[in-house]
Scaffold this motif. Structure first.
Motif, short mmCIF file in Angstrom:
data_model
loop_
_atom_site.label_atom_id
_atom_site.label_comp_id
_atom_site.label_asym_id
_atom_site.label_seq_id
_atom_site.Cartn_x
_atom_site.Cartn_y
_atom_site.Cartn_z
N GLY A 8 0.79 -1.23 0.00
CA GLY A 8 0.00 0.00 0.00
C GLY A 8 0.82 1.27 0.00
N ILE A 9 1.84 1.32 -0.86
CA ILE A 9 2.79 2.44 -0.83
C ILE A 9 2.27 3.65 -1.61
N TYR A 10 2.15 4.76 -0.90
CA TYR A 10 1.88 6.06 -1.50
C TYR A 10 3.13 6.91 -1.29
N ILE A 18 3.15 10.08 -6.60
CA ILE A 18 3.33 9.36 -7.86
C ILE A 18 2.83 7.93 -7.72
N LEU A 19 3.12 7.32 -6.58
CA LEU A 19 2.68 5.95 -6.31
C LEU A 19 1.35 5.99 -5.59
N GLN A 20 0.42 5.21 -6.06
CA GLN A 20 -0.96 5.23 -5.55
C GLN A 20 -1.33 3.88 -4.94
N GLY A 21 -0.60 3.49 -3.90
CA GLY A 21 -0.94 2.27 -3.18
C GLY A 21 -0.39 1.00 -3.77
N GLY A 58 1.73 3.46 3.87
CA GLY A 58 2.15 2.11 3.52
C GLY A 58 3.33 1.65 4.35
N ARG A 59 3.80 0.45 4.04
CA ARG A 59 4.84 -0.17 4.86
C ARG A 59 5.75 -1.03 3.98
N ILE A 60 7.04 -0.95 4.26
CA ILE A 60 8.03 -1.78 3.58
C ILE A 60 8.75 -2.63 4.62
N GLU A 61 8.79 -3.92 4.37
CA GLU A 61 9.50 -4.84 5.25
C GLU A 61 10.61 -5.53 4.48
N TYR A 62 11.74 -5.70 5.15
CA TYR A 62 12.89 -6.41 4.59
C TYR A 62 13.27 -7.50 5.58
N VAL A 63 13.22 -8.73 5.16
CA VAL A 63 13.39 -9.92 6.01
C VAL A 63 12.62 -9.76 7.33
#
Length: 234
Positions: A8-10, A18-21, A58-63
């Protein structure tokens, strides 16, 4: 196992998103390709993951760890390497100096890392004393990718790695990407040569207007008549 998950990255520049989810996932040892028309948000997605563009939602996860909006230096420390499309080498420095800068935060002897890079890119060893700025576009791309590999990343992010290259060098670049991936390094790549990129991809995403439009295996997207007509030139 998921190496990277974006949900869900905005994100964007100034007041504009530019990014819509968008949603993205890179599994361990996968090659994942992002394709789509100009202005779709492909490069913005890469920059948002790497902390170069602010994420507003939104949320970004790495490992499994939340890395949303963390700065690039922390991404590098966690094993994420990013190669931008432009200005990706230090032109006044030699090939060797460029590679050494890739390992600036590494304590101890970096010779084994250099040798691994030279195994993938033998030309860089031959030209290690040459100034990077006088090399061809394809050779500079090798330097940029080699420098990124000096941190021994778990995830390598490439923004348009074949832009401006001849057909022969495009083929060679994709072959090197496959070799890098075979070492156990996940690859997330934005690429304008969509058909060739999807041909080596485990999975692909089609973005348009900052949104996910299609997601499938690389082969599945190539075989999809709608994707071919709308995004791959027929």
């Amino acid at each position: 196992m998921s190496l990277l998950t974006a949900q869900g990255i905005y994100a964007g520049y100034g007041e504009a998103d530019i990014l819509q989810g968008i949603n993205l996932t890179v599994g361990a040892n996968e090659i994942v390709v992002i394709v789509g028309p100009n202005g779709a948000g492909k490069s913005t997605a890469m920059k948002a993951v790497f902390g170069l563009v602010p994420i507003r939602q939104g949320r970004i996860e790495y490992v499994g760890e939340d890395i949303t909006n963390q700065p690039p230096e922390r991404m590098v420390a966690r094993g994420i390497a990013y190669v931008p499309q432009e200005a990706n080498v230090f032109p006044s420095l030699s090939v060797l100096e460029n590679l050494e800068l890739g390992a600036y935060a590494i304590a101890g002897d970096i010779t084994p890392r250099l040798e691994k890079v030279y195994e993938i890119f033998p030309r860089l060893k031959e030209r290690r004393q040459q100034q990077a700025g006088v090399m061809s576009g394809g050779e500079r791309q090798m330097v940029a990718m080699g420098r990124a590999l000096m941190i021994e990343p778990r995830l390598l992010m490439l923004d348009e790695p074949t832009a401006g290259l001849s057909p022969r060098l495009i083929d060679e670049t994709f072959e090197r990407i496959r070799e890098i991936n075979a070492l156990g390094i996940g690859v997330l790549m934005v690429e304008q040569n969509a058909r060739q990129a999807l041909a080596i991809a485990d999975r692909g995403y089609v973005l348009a207007s900052g949104r996910n439009r299609h997601e499938d295996t690389g082969a599945g997207l190539l075989a999809d008549p709608e994707v071919a007509k709308m995004f791959l030139g027929g």
